[in-house]
Design a protein around this motif. Structure first.
Motif, mmCIF file in Angstrom:
data_model
loop_
_atom_site.group_PDB
_atom_site.id
_atom_site.type_symbol
_atom_site.label_atom_id
_atom_site.label_comp_id
_atom_site.label_asym_id
_atom_site.label_seq_id
_atom_site.Cartn_x
_atom_site.Cartn_y
_atom_site.Cartn_z
ATOM 1 N N UNK A 71 59.318 8.500 15.760
ATOM 2 C CA UNK A 71 59.096 8.109 17.150
ATOM 3 C C UNK A 71 57.919 7.146 17.231
ATOM 4 N N UNK A 72 58.124 6.009 17.873
ATOM 5 C CA UNK A 72 57.046 5.066 18.131
ATOM 6 C C UNK A 72 56.691 5.088 19.602
ATOM 7 N N UNK B 185 51.586 6.215 17.274
ATOM 8 C CA UNK B 185 51.100 5.719 18.564
ATOM 9 C C UNK B 185 50.429 4.354 18.374
ATOM 10 N N UNK B 186 50.676 3.488 19.335
ATOM 11 C CA UNK B 186 50.040 2.168 19.343
ATOM 12 C C UNK B 186 49.193 2.043 20.609
ATOM 13 N N UNK B 187 47.908 1.706 20.438
ATOM 14 C CA UNK B 187 47.046 1.511 21.603
ATOM 15 C C UNK B 187 46.022 0.437 21.292
ATOM 16 N N UNK C 146 46.329 17.487 22.090
ATOM 17 C CA UNK C 146 47.722 17.143 21.826
ATOM 18 C C UNK C 146 47.911 16.626 20.396
ATOM 19 N N UNK C 147 47.041 15.743 19.956
ATOM 20 C CA UNK C 147 47.184 15.181 18.614
ATOM 21 C C UNK C 147 46.895 16.224 17.542
ATOM 22 N N UNK D 132 53.843 14.630 11.768
ATOM 23 C CA UNK D 132 52.854 13.718 11.195
ATOM 24 C C UNK D 132 52.501 12.673 12.259
ATOM 25 N N UNK D 133 51.221 12.509 12.535
ATOM 26 C CA UNK D 133 50.781 11.618 13.598
ATOM 27 C C UNK D 133 49.927 10.489 13.022
ATOM 28 N N UNK D 134 50.320 9.275 13.358
ATOM 29 C CA UNK D 134 49.523 8.105 12.984
ATOM 30 C C UNK D 134 49.116 7.376 14.248
#
Length: 217
Positions: A169-170, A191-193, A208-209, A215-217
């Motif tokens: 998921x992006x 996630x992109x910010x 949340x993270x 796996x969270x990037x």
């Protein structure tokens, strides 16, 4: 009106408009580059309004044909200026009392508001006046909230992808990281910010993270 009334001889108009433009450039540099480093809120609006009212009061009293009337006008302008300045100061005080955290950078102002109904901590992230995340800390594990609840469009999309296969998921825009609540073991959420301050707040002030099973990037 004062600019037009005080305009120079036509032979000097090029220089006149050049300096008017320089003022605009300096204002833009102050608001866009300096103010985000100097202030934690949008104080430059109040500063500009009060400075403008002060300038109007001073300029309108110069060269007046009726000095007594000019003094009355100056007194009225001074009263108005003080009232407006007091309003901006009051707003700033109320803002600092409301939020537990205020910060600002080139991308805008971020603020955290904490409430504790029935002793349960609830935290909201604001970007300007827009909610960018909300978490009830007594709910474990964290559940998706605000625009991303399980009954939302995103919730329907994630439900449609609720298969045994791992999901990649992006997400464009992090906020508080709410969408990470949909992460399952084996999934990969990226996630992109553009704003590094948002990333710092999501990691430090929300869970949340940290609680995401994916796996969270």
């Amino acid at each position: 009106g004062e600019l037009a009334r005080r305009r120079p001889d036509p032979a000097q108009l090029t220089r006149f408009y050049l300096w008017v433009s320089v003022g605009g450039v300096l204002g833009g540099v102050f608001v866009g580059l300096l103010a985000p480093h100097l202030f934690d809120d949008y104080y430059e609006l109040g500063i500009a309004v009060v400075a403008s009212l002060t300038a109007v009061g001073i300029l309108s009293s110069q060269g007046a044909r009726a000095p007594q009337l000019a003094r009355v006008g100056a007194a009225i302008m001074a009263f108005v200026t003080v009232c407006v300045a007091g309003g901006f100061v009051y707003k700033a005080v109320i803002t600092h009392e409301r939020f537990v955290f205020l910060a600002r950078n080139f991308y805008g102002k971020l603020a955290l508001e904490d409430k504790q109904p029935q002793g349960a901590l609830q935290r909201t992230l604001f970007h300007g006046g827009i909610i960018h995340g909300f978490q009830s800390f007594h709910v474990r594990p964290p559940q998706p909230t605000t625009y991303y609840t399980r009954g939302s469009g995103l919730g329907a999309a994630m439900a449609a992808l609720d298969t045994a296969r791992a999901r990649a998921v992006g997400v464009i825009g992090l906020g508080s990281g709410t969408i990470a609540a949909y992460g399952r073991a084996g999934d990969r959420f990226r996630f992109y910010d553009i704003n590094p301050l948002v990333v710092d707040i999501a990691r430090r002030s929300f869970t949340y993270l940290a609680d995401c099973r994916a796996q969270v990037d």
